[in-house]
Design a protein around this motif. Structure first.
Motif, PDB file in Angstrom:
ATOM      1  N   UNK A 110      53.759-106.869  16.918  1.00 57.39           N
ATOM      2  CA  UNK A 110      54.630-106.400  15.843  1.00 57.39           C
ATOM      3  C   UNK A 110      53.832-105.780  14.705  1.00 57.39           C
ATOM      4  N   UNK A 111      52.768-106.453  14.296  1.00 61.76           N
ATOM      5  CA  UNK A 111      51.995-105.994  13.147  1.00 61.76           C
ATOM      6  C   UNK A 111      50.508-106.121  13.463  1.00 61.76           C
ATOM      7  N   UNK A 112      49.798-104.995  13.617  1.00 62.41           N
ATOM      8  CA  UNK A 112      48.388-105.053  13.996  1.00 62.41           C
ATOM      9  C   UNK A 112      47.430-105.299  12.828  1.00 62.41           C
ATOM     10  N   UNK A 113      47.934-105.284  11.595  1.00 65.44           N
ATOM     11  CA  UNK A 113      47.062-105.426  10.422  1.00 65.44           C
ATOM     12  C   UNK A 113      46.535-106.854  10.286  1.00 65.44           C
ATOM     13  N   UNK A 114      45.365-107.005   9.675  1.00 59.74           N
ATOM     14  CA  UNK A 114      44.776-108.327   9.470  1.00 59.74           C
ATOM     15  C   UNK A 114      45.404-109.052   8.285  1.00 59.74           C
ATOM     16  N   UNK A 115      45.816-108.314   7.283  1.00 58.74           N
ATOM     17  CA  UNK A 115      46.454-108.930   6.118  1.00 58.74           C
ATOM     18  C   UNK A 115      47.210-107.859   5.355  1.00 58.74           C
ATOM     19  N   UNK A 116      48.005-108.312   4.376  1.00 57.05           N
ATOM     20  CA  UNK A 116      48.784-107.374   3.584  1.00 57.05           C
ATOM     21  C   UNK A 116      50.019-108.039   3.013  1.00 57.05           C
ATOM     22  N   UNK A 117      51.014-107.222   2.734  1.00 56.00           N
ATOM     23  CA  UNK A 117      52.251-107.713   2.118  1.00 56.00           C
ATOM     24  C   UNK A 117      53.454-107.111   2.844  1.00 56.00           C
ATOM     25  N   UNK A 118      54.477-107.942   3.078  1.00 59.54           N
ATOM     26  CA  UNK A 118      55.696-107.526   3.774  1.00 59.54           C
ATOM     27  C   UNK A 118      56.924-107.927   2.960  1.00 59.54           C
ATOM     28  N   UNK A 119      57.948-107.118   3.030  1.00 61.59           N
ATOM     29  CA  UNK A 119      59.248-107.550   2.499  1.00 61.59           C
ATOM     30  C   UNK A 119      60.089-108.121   3.636  1.00 61.59           C
ATOM     31  N   UNK A 120      59.795-107.697   4.858  1.00 57.65           N
ATOM     32  CA  UNK A 120      60.420-108.239   6.066  1.00 57.65           C
ATOM     33  C   UNK A 120      59.489-107.915   7.230  1.00 57.65           C
ATOM     34  N   UNK A 121      59.741-108.561   8.362  1.00 56.86           N
ATOM     35  CA  UNK A 121      58.947-108.315   9.570  1.00 56.86           C
ATOM     36  C   UNK A 121      59.746-107.366  10.451  1.00 56.86           C
ATOM     37  N   UNK A 122      59.144-106.243  10.811  1.00 59.45           N
ATOM     38  CA  UNK A 122      59.904-105.223  11.530  1.00 59.45           C
ATOM     39  C   UNK A 122      59.247-104.860  12.847  1.00 59.45           C
ATOM     40  N   UNK A 123      60.094-104.503  13.800  1.00 60.94           N
ATOM     41  CA  UNK A 123      59.634-103.945  15.064  1.00 60.94           C
ATOM     42  C   UNK A 123      59.987-102.461  15.062  1.00 60.94           C
TER      43      UNK A 123
END
Length: 204
Positions: A110-123
């Motif tokens: 779903x998310x390949x990044x190591x870290x960061x900020x999300x408002x929701x988890x998206x596909x």
């Protein structure tokens, strides 16, 4: 190779060029245990890796991070913990969740990044959206994200698979009452250090 002894000679030749790669299973295991270290073939063996992943990593608590790495709602960490790719995120209530970093509709990250900020988890592939607690937004009856077990020890965050668990000694969770010994320094958040190194030498 039908001539008498030809197959034996061919295998002996291959073993001389590729040590450990063309051995019978019992002989390979004996070689692996002779000096107390696994033989070279173990590290490239898919079956061995699957056994380690299922028997060691999947049933065990794995260190995943420090709470200071997720200071705000929506902050996340992307990890590979051996048994699975993991997406760890803090929700609006301040709770830290860990999920399998894979779309429930069809397996892909779903998310390949190591870290960061999300408002929701998206596909992005299927147009699906999940809340920070892993629940599917929108359509009813749709699958939520696969949750993993999370344990806090002080500021440290540990994660393990929720699907399969090895029975604890005495039927109790050995980590349930664990806390760092009195007088020990609290572990600080991890930091990234920039190194100039010959990585070939480091790996060897």
């Amino acid at each position: 190779i039908d001539r008498p002894g030809a197959k034996r000679r061919a295998m002996a030749y291959l073993r001389s060029i590729f040590p450990g790669q063309f051995m019978a299973a019992d002989a390979a295991l004996k070689t692996a245990c002779m000096d107390g270290r696994p033989a070279g073939w173990v590290y490239a063996n898919a079956g061995q890796f699957a056994a380690e992943r299922d028997l060691l990593f999947q049933d065990s608590w794995q260190f995943a991070g420090h709470q200071a790495q997720l200071p705000r709602c929506g902050d996340f960490l992307g990890l590979d913990l051996g048994f699975d790719r993991v997406l760890m995120v803090r929700d609006a209530a301040g709770e830290v969740h860990a999920f399998r970093n894979s779309c429930p509709a069809a397996p892909h990250i779903l998310n390949p990044a190591r870290n960061g900020h999300l408002s929701s988890i998206q596909c992005a592939v299927h147009g699906l959206q999940f809340d920070l607690d892993g629940r599917r937004s929108g359509a009813r009856g749709a699958a939520d994200l696969t949750a993993l077990s999370v344990r806090m020890i002080g500021e440290l965050v540990l994660v393990r698979s929720a699907g399969r668990r090895r029975p604890e000694a005495g039927g109790q969770d050995l980590w349930a009452e664990f806390s760092p010994p009195a007088g020990t320094r609290a572990p600080k958040p991890p930091t990234d250090l920039r190194l100039e190194a010959d990585w070939k030498l480091v790996i060897e």
